[in-house]
Scaffold this motif. Structure first.
Motif, PDB file in Angstrom:
ATOM      1  N   CYS A   1       0.840  -1.225  -0.069  1.00  0.00           N
ATOM      2  CA  CYS A   1      -0.136   0.199   0.172  1.00  0.00           C
ATOM      3  C   CYS A   1       0.960   1.238  -0.014  1.00  0.00           C
ATOM      4  CB  CYS A   1      -0.899   0.130   1.367  1.00  0.00           C
ATOM      5  SG  CYS A   1      -1.808   1.717   1.631  1.00  0.00           S
TER       6      CYS A   1
ATOM      7  N   GLY B   1      -5.755   4.650   0.463  1.00  0.00           N
ATOM      8  CA  GLY B   1      -5.148   3.625   1.296  1.00  0.00           C
ATOM      9  C   GLY B   1      -5.718   2.205   1.115  1.00  0.00           C
ATOM     10  N   CYS B   2      -5.187   1.221   1.812  1.00  0.00           N
ATOM     11  CA  CYS B   2      -5.664  -0.090   1.901  1.00  0.00           C
ATOM     12  C   CYS B   2      -6.782  -0.323   2.979  1.00  0.00           C
ATOM     13  CB  CYS B   2      -4.461  -0.989   2.188  1.00  0.00           C
ATOM     14  SG  CYS B   2      -3.806  -1.078   3.606  1.00  0.00           S
TER      15      CYS B   2
ATOM     16  N   CYS C   1       0.470   3.251   3.414  1.00  0.00           N
ATOM     17  CA  CYS C   1       1.151   2.632   4.711  1.00  0.00           C
ATOM     18  C   CYS C   1       2.271   1.468   4.725  1.00  0.00           C
ATOM     19  CB  CYS C   1       0.149   1.901   5.595  1.00  0.00           C
ATOM     20  SG  CYS C   1      -0.662   0.390   5.145  1.00  0.00           S
TER      21      CYS C   1
ATOM     22  N   CYS D   1      -5.510   0.758   6.467  1.00  0.00           N
ATOM     23  CA  CYS D   1      -5.142   1.939   7.002  1.00  0.00           C
ATOM     24  C   CYS D   1      -6.036   3.231   6.394  1.00  0.00           C
ATOM     25  CB  CYS D   1      -3.612   2.384   6.435  1.00  0.00           C
ATOM     26  SG  CYS D   1      -3.584   2.852   4.478  1.00  0.00           S
TER      27      CYS D   1
HETATM   28 ZN   LIG Z   1      -2.481   1.099   3.851  1.00  0.00          ZN
END
Ligand SMILES: [Zn+2]
Ligand SMILES: [Zn+2]
Length: 249
Positions: free
Chosen positions: A58, A74-75, A61, A78
């Motif tokens: 990602c 974000g994933c 993060c 996060c």
């Molecule tokens: Zn992430």
């Protein structure tokens, strides 16, 4: 005559110790002898294992993600976190040879190993570092009690090696850790965020104003430490803060 044997064997030990100092050609990780053709202290086999990144990550993060994950915001792990840094890059996952190297680098005399890993990382990812257009690198500091316990700060050694390889200024001492914090990985995510609040202060030497900063640390778990460091650097005027961590748990 009986004491000549111990004396000569200890002389041999001393000489072989000197030999290692002058020609330190045993790999710092697997301890096997190897032919050195550069100043890196890790054998080719261990270098390949260290630099092997099998996963997509990602960009926000640096967590490991699956192949079709949308990371625009974000994933999944996060996206709901409020993080004060812009992005994170990592050398690899906290596993295998890289985990072993990080644990060894925490020991006294781990400084050469930390520098070696930093140089390997830049050799692999120079383009990614360059794309961040960083002005200065700032290592995550240890509290002075922890630094004395350990003898040195591995993140500082890492930051120096990366800074030298990229030709960037390293702001050693720009951040101070003014609060000792418990070992973060034993805490829950919310306890980590709570513990790290107010742990850093920008020192009088900090010259972050207007700059794009890259903070450097060895291991990132939730990102709470890097986020708090980024918050303090931005309060001191940094234009952007990116994070570079050797390994992401
Ligand atoms: Zn992430
Ligand atoms: Zn090796």
């Amino acid at each position: 005559m009986t004491d000549t044997l111990p004396a000569s064997s200890s002389l041999i030990q001393i000489l072989s110790g000197l030999d290692r100092l002058i020609y330190p050609s045993d790999c710092l990780l697997c301890e096997r002898r190897f032919d050195r053709n550069d100043s890196l202290s890790v054998c080719p086999d261990c270098r390949n294992q260290l630099a092997h990144e099998p996963f997509a990550t990602c960009p926000r993060c640096a967590g490991t993600i699956g192949p079709f994950v949308d990371t625009t915001d974000g994933c999944p792990s996060c996206a709901k976190e409020s993080l004060h840094f812009e992005s994170v890059i990592r050398f690899g996952p906290y596993d295998g040879k890289l985990r072993d190297a990080i644990l060894r680098a925490k020991q006294l005399s781990g400084e050469i190993l930390a520098e070696t890993i930093g140089r390997l990382w830049v050799a692999r990812d120079r383009d990614r570092f360059d794309r961040l257009s960083i002005d200065a690198i700032v290592p995550i500091p240890l509290h002075w009690v922890r630094r004395i316990e350990r003898g040195y700060n591995q993140s500082a050694a890492l930051a120096d090696a990366i800074g030298q390889a990229l030709g960037l200024r390293v702001g050693q001492g720009w951040l101070r850790r003014i609060k000792p914090t418990p070992k973060q990985y034993t805490q829950s995510a919310s306890a980590r965020r709570e513990n790290i609040k107010g742990a850093f202060r920008a020192s009088i030497r900090c010259r972050a104003r207007g700059l794009r900063i890259m903070i450097v640390d060895d291991v990132m778990t939730t990102g709470a430490t890097a986020s708090e460091a980024a918050r303090v650097l931005k309060a001191a005027g940094a234009a952007q803060v990116h994070a570079a961590v050797l390994a992401r748990r």
